[in-house]
Design a protein around this motif. Structure first.
Motif, mmCIF file in Angstrom:
data_model
loop_
_atom_site.group_PDB
_atom_site.id
_atom_site.type_symbol
_atom_site.label_atom_id
_atom_site.label_comp_id
_atom_site.label_asym_id
_atom_site.label_seq_id
_atom_site.Cartn_x
_atom_site.Cartn_y
_atom_site.Cartn_z
ATOM 1 N N PRO A 7 -19.023 -9.507 -49.676
ATOM 2 C CA PRO A 7 -19.319 -9.443 -48.240
ATOM 3 C C PRO A 7 -18.521 -8.320 -47.589
ATOM 4 O O PRO A 7 -17.515 -7.854 -48.135
ATOM 5 C CB PRO A 7 -18.854 -10.818 -47.736
ATOM 6 N N GLY A 8 -18.956 -7.907 -46.407
ATOM 7 C CA GLY A 8 -18.260 -6.832 -45.711
ATOM 8 C C GLY A 8 -16.836 -7.169 -45.335
ATOM 9 O O GLY A 8 -15.999 -6.281 -45.152
ATOM 10 N N THR A 9 -16.531 -8.462 -45.245
ATOM 11 C CA THR A 9 -15.177 -8.887 -44.864
ATOM 12 C C THR A 9 -14.261 -9.065 -46.074
ATOM 13 O O THR A 9 -13.104 -9.464 -45.916
ATOM 14 C CB THR A 9 -15.231 -10.218 -44.105
ATOM 15 N N TRP A 118 -18.213 0.051 -39.399
ATOM 16 C CA TRP A 118 -19.595 0.402 -39.727
ATOM 17 C C TRP A 118 -19.802 0.659 -41.215
ATOM 18 O O TRP A 118 -20.857 0.349 -41.777
ATOM 19 C CB TRP A 118 -19.997 1.615 -38.908
ATOM 20 N N MET A 119 -18.807 1.218 -41.898
ATOM 21 C CA MET A 119 -18.962 1.596 -43.311
ATOM 22 C C MET A 119 -18.945 0.384 -44.247
ATOM 23 O O MET A 119 -19.165 0.518 -45.441
ATOM 24 C CB MET A 119 -17.901 2.612 -43.735
ATOM 25 N N LEU A 147 -15.775 5.985 -38.816
ATOM 26 C CA LEU A 147 -16.279 5.840 -40.184
ATOM 27 C C LEU A 147 -15.242 6.379 -41.165
ATOM 28 O O LEU A 147 -14.797 7.521 -41.036
ATOM 29 C CB LEU A 147 -17.583 6.625 -40.347
ATOM 30 N N ARG A 148 -14.903 5.586 -42.149
ATOM 31 C CA ARG A 148 -13.910 5.988 -43.148
ATOM 32 C C ARG A 148 -14.588 6.703 -44.304
ATOM 33 O O ARG A 148 -15.617 6.263 -44.814
ATOM 34 C CB ARG A 148 -13.182 4.743 -43.668
ATOM 35 N N HIS A 149 -13.990 7.809 -44.750
ATOM 36 C CA HIS A 149 -14.462 8.546 -45.917
ATOM 37 C C HIS A 149 -13.307 8.679 -46.906
ATOM 38 O O HIS A 149 -12.217 9.106 -46.530
ATOM 39 C CB HIS A 149 -14.945 9.942 -45.523
ATOM 40 N N GLY A 150 -13.562 8.314 -48.159
ATOM 41 C CA GLY A 150 -12.526 8.429 -49.176
ATOM 42 C C GLY A 150 -12.611 7.283 -50.159
ATOM 43 O O GLY A 150 -13.541 6.466 -50.106
ATOM 44 N N PHE A 159 -19.130 1.707 -47.897
ATOM 45 C CA PHE A 159 -20.106 2.754 -48.185
ATOM 46 C C PHE A 159 -19.670 4.036 -47.474
ATOM 47 O O PHE A 159 -19.048 3.975 -46.409
ATOM 48 C CB PHE A 159 -21.499 2.340 -47.684
ATOM 49 N N ASP A 160 -20.008 5.179 -48.045
ATOM 50 C CA ASP A 160 -19.706 6.446 -47.388
ATOM 51 C C ASP A 160 -20.880 6.782 -46.471
ATOM 52 O O ASP A 160 -21.939 7.206 -46.929
ATOM 53 C CB ASP A 160 -19.480 7.553 -48.417
ATOM 54 N N VAL A 161 -20.696 6.556 -45.185
ATOM 55 C CA VAL A 161 -21.772 6.714 -44.201
ATOM 56 C C VAL A 161 -21.553 8.018 -43.437
ATOM 57 O O VAL A 161 -20.566 8.155 -42.713
ATOM 58 C CB VAL A 161 -21.797 5.529 -43.219
ATOM 59 N N PRO A 162 -22.466 8.973 -43.533
ATOM 60 C CA PRO A 162 -22.301 10.234 -42.799
ATOM 61 C C PRO A 162 -22.438 10.037 -41.296
ATOM 62 O O PRO A 162 -23.227 9.215 -40.828
ATOM 63 C CB PRO A 162 -23.442 11.119 -43.334
#
Length: 203
Positions: A7-9, A118-119, A147-150, A159-162
């Motif tokens: 789950p997302g949490t 969101w990611m 949005l976090r990238h890495g 997920f890597d969300v642009p």
């Protein structure tokens, strides 16, 4: 992407105690410094989705806003209530993408925050969530997302969300971009970067 099937949490309840210092150690002003000028100055109705330990909800309440703090992780909600006991904050057990408890309240908001949330949603969930969020904004209302990238931490679903995808999805539901930018990680992690996006509903 990492954490398929989770789950997302995932991972937040178990690490809630250690996350308090991390979340509360950075100020609202530092986290949102690039987009503060796009947030309402006059007191209004705010919803903080994924409110965590309540850092942002507390800061916004202190500025005179009425805040609905939405947090699905019980351990984080407990910390939030303890750390930020403002009468201007209402805590709700709910989460994306459905926001069923929020929808039942039939409220509308001047500002919706989605900070580092969101990611955690997959592509289908992001569509549902954006439709819900857009519908919860008052005319002229704004939504601010980060949005976090890495690399994905172990035990987390991410997920890597642009940023561009987020802007396009917002437009699909009547929201226009006011800001899209990128910045360094506030905890100093060299392999992590963040995108900040602000979308607005027309007056």
């Amino acid at each position: 992407m990492s954490g398929a099937g989770l789950p997302g949490t995932a991972g937040y309840g178990e690490s809630a105690d250690s996350l308090v210092g991390q979340y509360e150690g950075i100020t609202f002003e530092d986290v949102h410094r690039d987009v503060l000028h796009l947030m309402p100055a006059a007191p209004g109705a705010v919803m903080d989705i994924g409110a965590g330990t309540g850092r942002d909800a507390g800061a916004l309440a202190a500025r005179g806003h009425t805040v609905v703090a939405v947090e699905p992780t019980p351990e984080l909600r407990a910390h939030g209530r303890r750390l930020h006991p403002s009468p201007r904050i209402t805590w709700i057990d709910d989460g994306l993408p459905d926001l069923s408890a929020v929808m039942a309240r039939a409220e509308r908001f001047d500002l919706i925050l989605l900070t580092a949330v969101w990611m955690h949603l997959d592509a289908a969930e992001r569509v549902t969530a954006m439709e819900r969020v857009a519908g919860l904004l008052r005319p002229g209302g704004r939504v601010s997302l980060s949005l976090r990238h890495g690399p994905v931490p172990a035990g987390r679903r991410m997920f890597d969300v642009p940023a561009g995808e987020t802007v396009d999805l917002g437009r699909r539901f009547g929201l226009e971009p006011l800001h899209a930018g990128e910045r360094e990680d506030m905890l100093g992690r060299a392999d992590v970067r963040w995108s900040f996006v602000v979308l607005a509903r027309a007056l």
